[in-house]
Every structure is written in structure tokens, then in C-alpha cells.
Design a protein around this motif. Structure first.
Motif, PDB file in Angstrom:
ATOM      1  N   ALA A   1       0.779  -1.218  -0.115  1.00  0.00           N
ATOM      2  CA  ALA A   1      -0.078  -0.027   0.016  1.00  0.00           C
ATOM      3  C   ALA A   1       0.658   1.424   0.026  1.00  0.00           C
ATOM      4  CB  ALA A   1      -0.864   0.073   1.214  1.00  0.00           C
ATOM      5  N   ALA A   2       2.040   1.227   0.863  1.00  0.00           N
ATOM      6  CA  ALA A   2       2.972   2.528   0.678  1.00  0.00           C
ATOM      7  C   ALA A   2       3.576   2.563  -0.550  1.00  0.00           C
ATOM      8  CB  ALA A   2       3.923   2.234   1.924  1.00  0.00           C
ATOM      9  N   ILE A   3       3.769   1.260  -1.141  1.00  0.00           N
ATOM     10  CA  ILE A   3       4.577   1.308  -2.358  1.00  0.00           C
ATOM     11  C   ILE A   3       3.542   2.066  -3.648  1.00  0.00           C
ATOM     12  CG2 ILE A   3       5.650  -0.045  -4.382  1.00  0.00           C
ATOM     13  CD1 ILE A   3       6.544  -1.954  -2.138  1.00  0.00           C
ATOM     14  N   ASP A   4       2.518   1.622  -3.512  1.00  0.00           N
ATOM     15  CA  ASP A   4       1.432   2.361  -4.318  1.00  0.00           C
ATOM     16  C   ASP A   4       1.684   3.773  -4.290  1.00  0.00           C
ATOM     17  OD1 ASP A   4       0.182   0.243  -5.485  1.00  0.00           O
ATOM     18  OD2 ASP A   4      -1.136  -0.071  -4.016  1.00  0.00           O
ATOM     19  N   LEU A   5       1.614   4.342  -3.014  1.00  0.00           N
ATOM     20  CA  LEU A   5       1.770   5.798  -2.685  1.00  0.00           C
ATOM     21  C   LEU A   5       3.114   6.474  -3.262  1.00  0.00           C
ATOM     22  CD1 LEU A   5       0.665   8.573  -1.525  1.00  0.00           C
ATOM     23  CD2 LEU A   5       1.269   7.668   0.517  1.00  0.00           C
ATOM     24  N   ALA A   6       4.150   5.631  -2.928  1.00  0.00           N
ATOM     25  CA  ALA A   6       5.366   6.057  -3.604  1.00  0.00           C
ATOM     26  C   ALA A   6       5.253   6.203  -5.010  1.00  0.00           C
ATOM     27  CB  ALA A   6       6.520   5.108  -3.159  1.00  0.00           C
ATOM     28  N   LEU A   7       4.902   5.318  -5.716  1.00  0.00           N
ATOM     29  CA  LEU A   7       4.891   5.190  -7.208  1.00  0.00           C
ATOM     30  C   LEU A   7       4.152   6.464  -7.539  1.00  0.00           C
ATOM     31  CD1 LEU A   7       4.873   1.352  -7.840  1.00  0.00           C
ATOM     32  CD2 LEU A   7       6.774   2.630  -8.328  1.00  0.00           C
ATOM     33  N   ASP A   8       2.888   6.780  -7.056  1.00  0.00           N
ATOM     34  CA  ASP A   8       2.227   7.866  -7.324  1.00  0.00           C
ATOM     35  C   ASP A   8       2.905   8.993  -7.291  1.00  0.00           C
ATOM     36  OD1 ASP A   8       0.129   6.002  -7.742  1.00  0.00           O
ATOM     37  OD2 ASP A   8      -1.043   6.565  -5.976  1.00  0.00           O
ATOM     38  N   LEU A   9       3.649   9.034  -6.271  1.00  0.00           N
ATOM     39  CA  LEU A   9       4.308  10.544  -6.067  1.00  0.00           C
ATOM     40  C   LEU A   9       5.277  10.556  -6.997  1.00  0.00           C
ATOM     41  CD1 LEU A   9       4.482  10.276  -2.104  1.00  0.00           C
ATOM     42  CD2 LEU A   9       2.889  11.812  -3.559  1.00  0.00           C
ATOM     43  N   ILE A  10       6.010   9.650  -7.168  1.00  0.00           N
ATOM     44  CA  ILE A  10       7.214   9.737  -8.100  1.00  0.00           C
ATOM     45  C   ILE A  10       6.694  10.101  -9.585  1.00  0.00           C
ATOM     46  CG2 ILE A  10       9.010   8.210  -9.232  1.00  0.00           C
ATOM     47  CD1 ILE A  10       9.510   6.696  -6.588  1.00  0.00           C
ATOM     48  N   GLU A  11       5.584   9.267  -9.954  1.00  0.00           N
ATOM     49  CA  GLU A  11       5.196   9.635 -11.053  1.00  0.00           C
ATOM     50  C   GLU A  11       4.625  10.958 -11.513  1.00  0.00           C
ATOM     51  OE1 GLU A  11       2.646   7.082 -14.685  1.00  0.00           O
ATOM     52  OE2 GLU A  11       2.159   6.767 -12.649  1.00  0.00           O
ATOM     53  N   GLU A  12       3.778  11.496 -10.522  1.00  0.00           N
ATOM     54  CA  GLU A  12       3.422  12.941 -10.627  1.00  0.00           C
ATOM     55  C   GLU A  12       4.458  13.855 -10.624  1.00  0.00           C
ATOM     56  OE1 GLU A  12       0.417  16.115  -8.608  1.00  0.00           O
ATOM     57  OE2 GLU A  12       0.596  14.086  -7.677  1.00  0.00           O
ATOM     58  N   ALA A  13       5.668  13.445  -9.756  1.00  0.00           N
ATOM     59  CA  ALA A  13       6.651  14.561  -9.715  1.00  0.00           C
ATOM     60  C   ALA A  13       7.219  14.548 -10.928  1.00  0.00           C
ATOM     61  CB  ALA A  13       7.774  14.191  -8.736  1.00  0.00           C
ATOM     62  N   GLN A  14       7.690  13.427 -11.605  1.00  0.00           N
ATOM     63  CA  GLN A  14       8.453  13.458 -12.931  1.00  0.00           C
ATOM     64  C   GLN A  14       7.664  13.885 -14.098  1.00  0.00           C
ATOM     65  OE1 GLN A  14      11.287   9.445 -11.913  1.00  0.00           O
ATOM     66  NE2 GLN A  14       9.565   9.220 -13.244  1.00  0.00           N
ATOM     67  N   ASP A  15       6.064  13.620 -14.154  1.00  0.00           N
ATOM     68  CA  ASP A  15       5.271  14.151 -15.024  1.00  0.00           C
ATOM     69  C   ASP A  15       5.102  15.606 -15.107  1.00  0.00           C
ATOM     70  OD1 ASP A  15       4.834  11.597 -16.005  1.00  0.00           O
ATOM     71  OD2 ASP A  15       2.756  11.238 -15.101  1.00  0.00           O
ATOM     72  N   ARG A  16       5.205  16.027 -13.932  1.00  0.00           N
ATOM     73  CA  ARG A  16       5.025  17.711 -13.857  1.00  0.00           C
ATOM     74  C   ARG A  16       6.190  18.447 -13.832  1.00  0.00           C
ATOM     75  NH1 ARG A  16       1.050  19.247  -8.718  1.00  0.00           N
ATOM     76  NH2 ARG A  16       1.673  21.518  -9.428  1.00  0.00           N
ATOM     77  N   TYR A  17       7.442  18.105 -13.396  1.00  0.00           N
ATOM     78  CA  TYR A  17       8.665  18.651 -13.446  1.00  0.00           C
ATOM     79  C   TYR A  17       9.861  17.996 -14.011  1.00  0.00           C
ATOM     80  CZ  TYR A  17       5.866  20.572  -9.516  1.00  0.00           C
ATOM     81  OH  TYR A  17       4.779  21.133  -8.742  1.00  0.00           O
ATOM     82  N   GLY A  18       9.533  17.110 -14.621  1.00  0.00           N
ATOM     83  CA  GLY A  18      10.542  16.407 -15.518  1.00  0.00           C
ATOM     84  C   GLY A  18      11.392  15.396 -14.682  1.00  0.00           C
ATOM     85  N   ARG A  19      12.090  14.322 -15.272  1.00  0.00           N
ATOM     86  CA  ARG A  19      12.602  13.299 -14.664  1.00  0.00           C
ATOM     87  C   ARG A  19      14.253  13.676 -14.623  1.00  0.00           C
ATOM     88  NH1 ARG A  19      12.328   7.554 -17.664  1.00  0.00           N
ATOM     89  NH2 ARG A  19      10.031   7.920 -16.497  1.00  0.00           N
ATOM     90  N   ARG A  20      14.712  13.575 -13.252  1.00  0.00           N
ATOM     91  CA  ARG A  20      16.110  14.254 -12.996  1.00  0.00           C
ATOM     92  C   ARG A  20      17.042  13.133 -13.541  1.00  0.00           C
ATOM     93  NH1 ARG A  20      13.737  18.610 -11.778  1.00  0.00           N
ATOM     94  NH2 ARG A  20      12.883  18.715  -9.657  1.00  0.00           N
ATOM     95  N   ASP A  21      18.294  13.578 -13.435  1.00  0.00           N
ATOM     96  CA  ASP A  21      19.331  12.672 -13.958  1.00  0.00           C
ATOM     97  C   ASP A  21      19.702  11.557 -12.888  1.00  0.00           C
ATOM     98  OD1 ASP A  21      19.979  14.083 -16.175  1.00  0.00           O
ATOM     99  OD2 ASP A  21      21.492  15.357 -15.338  1.00  0.00           O
ATOM    100  N   VAL A  22      19.366  11.875 -11.423  1.00  0.00           N
ATOM    101  CA  VAL A  22      19.805  11.066 -10.293  1.00  0.00           C
ATOM    102  C   VAL A  22      18.352  10.353 -10.050  1.00  0.00           C
ATOM    103  CG1 VAL A  22      20.094  10.659  -7.958  1.00  0.00           C
ATOM    104  CG2 VAL A  22      21.451  12.605  -9.199  1.00  0.00           C
TER     105      VAL A  22
END
Length: 549
Positions: free
Chosen positions: A360-381
Motif C-alpha cells: 500500500a505504501a509502495i502504491d503511494l510512493a509510485l504515485d508521488l514519483i510519477e506525478e513529480a516526474q510528469d509535472r517537473y521532469g525526470r532528474r538525472d539522479v
């Protein structure tokens, strides 16, 4: 031209495809300058011939708790204790020692408690009170996500007051009559830590020196400290100063990458262009962000705790724990709170390292990462999911698509595998602390110990990743086994990629840091990696450990 150092051995494993092996390597100013024919005929101020040994890139522990472990080295070690009577005897001996010192206010500290070593039982608070009296008691669970206290401590934190309320993300556990049992879960530990913090910088320097000198003995040249400066994981608001001081004084024996806890970040404002057109983010003062620092001490990801632990059955899962009806663990805060804080940190330049053990926490983690990358771009790290403990097949596929890094601790399999399998049941045990499926999905698999939850003998962790054998010699998730080469890469190349430091470490190449681990034989061909010895460790071209002396 004279080199500073030349090392020779039967085999040098570079982990780099253009030159996978060598027999000699040269160093100038702490960096690699060449191999074999490239340094032929050159002299060096210092030479070491390691004979039949095998040299690899310096081992990297991508997630551990160095200050916590270093501070705990002076506490009662409960990790090898079996049976509550033996535990009570250890506590009584420590009380007697403190009484002899004449300090009635000194705390009794202990680390490494695991109820599985006591038939699943926790200490009886009445018995603890009988032994300790009014002396405060603080025993850390091996997971780090729970602690055991006595009545004197509970009184100090106000847990006995009628108006007391559990803190967000934590629980003071009570019995059927509403009386505290002495068990504190998750953020409730912060109530006790507030009485102990902040630690003095000099005390932290001592702890770091004690810990990292032991790291060197294990072949570790770099580590990522998974949470500093805030929350229940931090030790001081100025904790980073201790790492700097230790490095300046030659008392830091491995390179430190520091993850600030998200609680240490604060709102920042600046030009809209600096925060992806939104004009604000979350970070450290003056806009310091990930990557700031030097080769000895540098900032990495921001650490965010989403859920608890598997051993304590507080990790957030989608199905009940076995034997725990209607218990699916819990998130430590509301998803929208995490969203606001995590996106603010990412927007300000901090890649995310999200502690998520339950699915359940992994679902939330993936949601947060996907939204961050979609909105602000994927980082080199890459963003990271710390632990990735109970990962469903669909989550593995999604994590690969998002190109995240994960740090499932292989060492947990040998240390706690049977206990974890009992928690989740046969239907889910193949999801635990994955290896093969993670690699095949294109996810960066970073090796880590999570010290002091498990020990930092990384050879044992690599062995567990290879054979998946538990403490009772059963195989946990056979299909998740990885090869010896892949196991070594988890603590070299892949750990460097996950921490954003592949330009300087993780493989042996000209221009990279001269960090080496010397094994007694090749970890790729030895019958058991766990049986190998660490002959020496080299940090920046200088021996940080040498078993020959």
C-alpha cells in the motif's frame, strides 16, 4: 613521473566492460590514473602486492543509519539475547553499573530487540519497572520502528496523562484496560527522543568515527545515511556539522552521502523560474540541494517515511497480516500531506527517497514519483523507493517503467526471512525483498544493509541475494535469486547509480576515485561470497583498513 600508489593482485575486477579485469592499478592524488600497460615502468611512493587476492571497486552501502549505530555501540546489545529472563538480567546488570557510577538520572539504553528471539513476547512493563525503578529506559527494536520503555519514561513523555493523544504517525500501545504496555510504535518514539535530543556534535563525531572504522573493516568505502537533521530519525538540527567535523579531523573512514529527512526541509521562495514556474519549493536554507558537498560529505536524496516496518506489522499493506485480523499497518501521515511536501522538495531539486515497505505504501510512493516526474521532469539522479519490501508484480512493472531505483535489503532474508514470511503468508512470500524481477524490469537495484536493522557484513547480504536462504535454511522466493556478479554490482556500480555518484565511483576507471575493496578471493567465483575475508580497504588511495598489519 612517480605515482602515489600502485596496487597489484591476481585479479582486479573493474566492473567496467571496456576493461573488465587487470592485475595492477595506479593512483595519483586519490584518483585512478591507469592499469597494467598504462602504468608499466612507473614507480610509486607506495606499493602493495595483494598476491592471490581480488580487488574490486570499494563497496557502497546505499542505505544505513551510521550515527544511530555508532551511538548504539555503547548501549546494551540485545541482538544475541534469547529469552526474556536473559534480557531482564542484562538490564539489571546495566542498572547496577549505572548505580555504581552514582548518576541516578542516567538512562538505560539498549538496541537490537526482536520479539522473535523471545517466543514472540515483549518485555512485561511491570517487570521492567521492578528492575529500573525511576531510572528511564529506552530499548530500540531491531527494525528501528518501535521501542520499549518503562513507566518512568512514559511519565516523562506525558503518556500517563488523561488528556494524552497519540502523535501523528505513531502509537503508544495499550492493553485491553487502556494501560500502556511500554511499546512505542513509529513516530511515538519521537516523544522519548525529544528528551534525549539534540546530541552534541562532538558526541556524534565520536559515534561516526566508531561506526566508520568498522565500515572499513567490512570493505565499505561509501555509505548513504538515510535520514539526518529532522524527524525521529535525526539526531540534531545541526547534524551535518558532525559529518563535516569528522571528515576535517580524519575521523570519517568512509565517504558519506546524507539524506536530509523531509522534516528538516522548510518552505523556500525564489524566482518562479527556479521552482518550475511555481515560485516556491521545500529545501534547506540558501537553496542548498542534492549534490552539494565534496567527496567526503555530500547531500543526496530527501528521505520521506511513508509507512512502518514489516517485523512490527506496521508497514502499510493491502491485505491483512497473517495472524493479525484487520491489521493492514498504516501510513504515517495522510497521502495529501505527503503529496504537498514531496512535490515541493522535488520541485526544489531534491530527488525523492521514499521509505515504503508494504505494498500500500509502495502504491503511494509510485504515485508521488510519477506525478513529480510528469509535472517537473525526470532528474538525472533516479528517485528511490527504500526497502520495496512487499512488492506486487504490477508494482515491479510500474517501477521499471518509471525508471526508479530500489533498495530491498537482501541481508534481511538471511536474518529475518522466516519471520517475514510468517507475517505475509505463503501467497505473498515471493514478493518479499525481490532481486531477479527487479533487475529484469530495468530497475536499478542498489545494495544496502539498513544497519543496525541487519549487520553491515555486505558479503552476507550478497550471499543472501544469491541463494535466498533464511535463518532456518529454507529458500525464500527462489525465482528472485541473482548471480554473484549482479550481487557485487548491487554494492558497486548499481549503488553508485542509485545514489547519483556513478561519475566518481562504482566502477574502476581512469579519473574515478581510488576506492578499493580487497577480497581474499574473487566474489564472482568463490563457492560462497559470505566466506570471503576482507584483506584491505583503500579510500582515496590510502589504506583505511589492512588485515595484514
Amino acid at each position: 613521473m612517480q605515482l602515489d600508489l600502485i596496487l597489484t593482485a591476481r585479479e582486479i575486477l573493474t566492473m567496467h566492460p571496456e576493461r573488465p579485469t587487470a592485475t595492477s592499478v595506479g593512483v595519483i592524488n586519490g584518483r585512478i590514473v591507469g592499469f597494467d600497460e598504462e602504468i608499466a615502468g612507473l614507480a610509486a611512493a607506495e606499493t602493495h602486492d595483494f598476491g592471490d587476492a581480488c580487488i574490486t571497486p570499494g563497496l557502497i552501502d546505499a542505505h544505513c543509519h551510521t550515527a544511530w549505530w555508532g551511538l548504539g555501540l555503547t548501549s546494551i546489545d540485545l541482538s544475541a539475547t534469547r529469552g526474556l529472563d536473559a534480557l531482564y538480567a542484562q538490564i539489571a546488570a546495566e542498572v547496577e553499573r549505572l548505580d555504581a557510577l552514582g548518576d541516578p538520572e542516567a538512562w538505560v539504553h539498549g538496541t537490537g530487540f526482536n520479539q522473535a528471539h523471545h517466543g514472540g513476547a515483549f518485555p512485561d512493563i511491570a517487570r521492567l519497572d521492578e528492575i529500573t525503578g525511576e531510572r528511564p529506559l529506552y530499548l530500540r527494536h531491531t527494525s528501528g520502528h518501535a521501542s520499549i520503555t518503562n513507566t518512568a519514561t512514559l511519565r516523562l513523555v506525558g503518556a500517563l496523562d488523561a488528556e494524552f493523544e497519540n502523535p501523528t504517525g505513531g502509537v503508544v500501545v495499550r492493553d485491553a484496560q487502556g494501560a500502556p504496555t511500554g511499546l512505542l510504535e513509529e513516530a511515538a518514539q519521537g516523544l522519548v527522543q525529544a528528551l534525549l535530543l539534540p546530541y552534541a556534535t562532538e558526541r556524534l563525531v565520536e559515534a561516526l568515527e566508531a561506526a566508520t572504522s568498522r565500515y572499513a573493516e567490512q570493505g565499505i568505502t561509501s555509505f548513504t545515511e538515510a535520514g539526518v537533521g529532522g524527524g525521529w530519525i535525526g539526531h540534531s538540527p545541526i547534524e551535518v556539522a558532525a559529518y563535516q567535523a569528522a571528515a576535517e579531523r580524519g575521523r570519517l573512514h568512509a565517504r558519506a552521502q546524507l539524506m536530509p529527512a523531509i522534516d528538516a526541509l522548510r518552505p523556500l521562495t525564489g524566482h518562479a523560474a527556479d521552482f518550475c514556474r511555481e515560485g516556491e519549493g521545500a529545501g534547506l536554507d540558501l537553496g542548498i540541494r542534492a549534490g552539494f558537498g565534496d567527496d567526503a560529505v555530500r547531500f543526496g536524496h530527501v528521505k520521506v517515511f511513508l509507512d512502518g516496518s514489516l517485523l512490527g506489522a506496521t508497514a502499510a499493506v493491502t491485505e491483512d497480516y497473517c495472524g493479525h485480523d484487520h491489521n493492514t499497518g498504516y501510513l504515517l501521515d495522510e497521502p495529501e500531506v505527503y503529496r504537498e511536501r514531496a512535490l515541493g522538495a522535488y520541485r526544489a531539486g531534491w530527488p525523492l527517497a521514499l521509505h515504503a515497505i508494504g505494498d500500500a505504501a509502495i502504491d503511494l510512493a509510485l504515485d508521488l514519483i510519477e506525478e513529480a516526474q510528469d509535472r517537473y521532469g525526470r532528474r538525472d539522479v533516479p528517485c528511490r523507493i527504500e526497502h520495496f519490501g512487499i512488492a506486487r508484480p504490477d508494482q515491479v512493472e510500474r517501477a521499471g517503467r518509471l525508471r526508479v531505483a530500489v533498495t530491498p535489503q537482501a541481508g534481511f532474508i538471511s536474518a529475518f526471512g522466516d519471520q517475514m514470511a510468517d507475517r505475509v503468508g505463503r501467497d505473498r512470500e515471493s514478493w518479499l525483498y525481490r532481486g531477479r524481477s527487479v533487475i529484469d524490469a530495468g530497475i536499478v537495484l542498489a545494495g544496502s544493509s539498513d544497519l543496525p536493522v541487519a549487520d553491515n557484513n555486505l558479503r552476507r547480504g550478497m550471499q543472501a541475494a544469491i541463494d535466498r536462504r533464511t535463518e532456518n535454511d529454507t529458500v525464500l522466493g527462489e525465482a528472485e535469486a541473482i548471480t554473484p556478479e549482479e550481487a557485487l554490482r548491487t554494492h558497486t556500480e548499481w549503488a553508485a547509480r542509485a545514489t547519483g555518484q556513478i561519475a566518481d565511483k562504482g566502477t574502476l576507471e581512469r579519473g574515478k576515485l581510488a576506492d578499493f575493496t580487497v577480497f581474499s578471493a574473487s566474489p564472482l567465483t568463490a563457492p560462497r561470497v559470505a566466506d570471503l575475508d576482507i584483506v584491505a580497504t583503500v579510500l582515496g588511495g590510502a589504506l583505511s583498513y589492512d588485515s595484514r598489519s
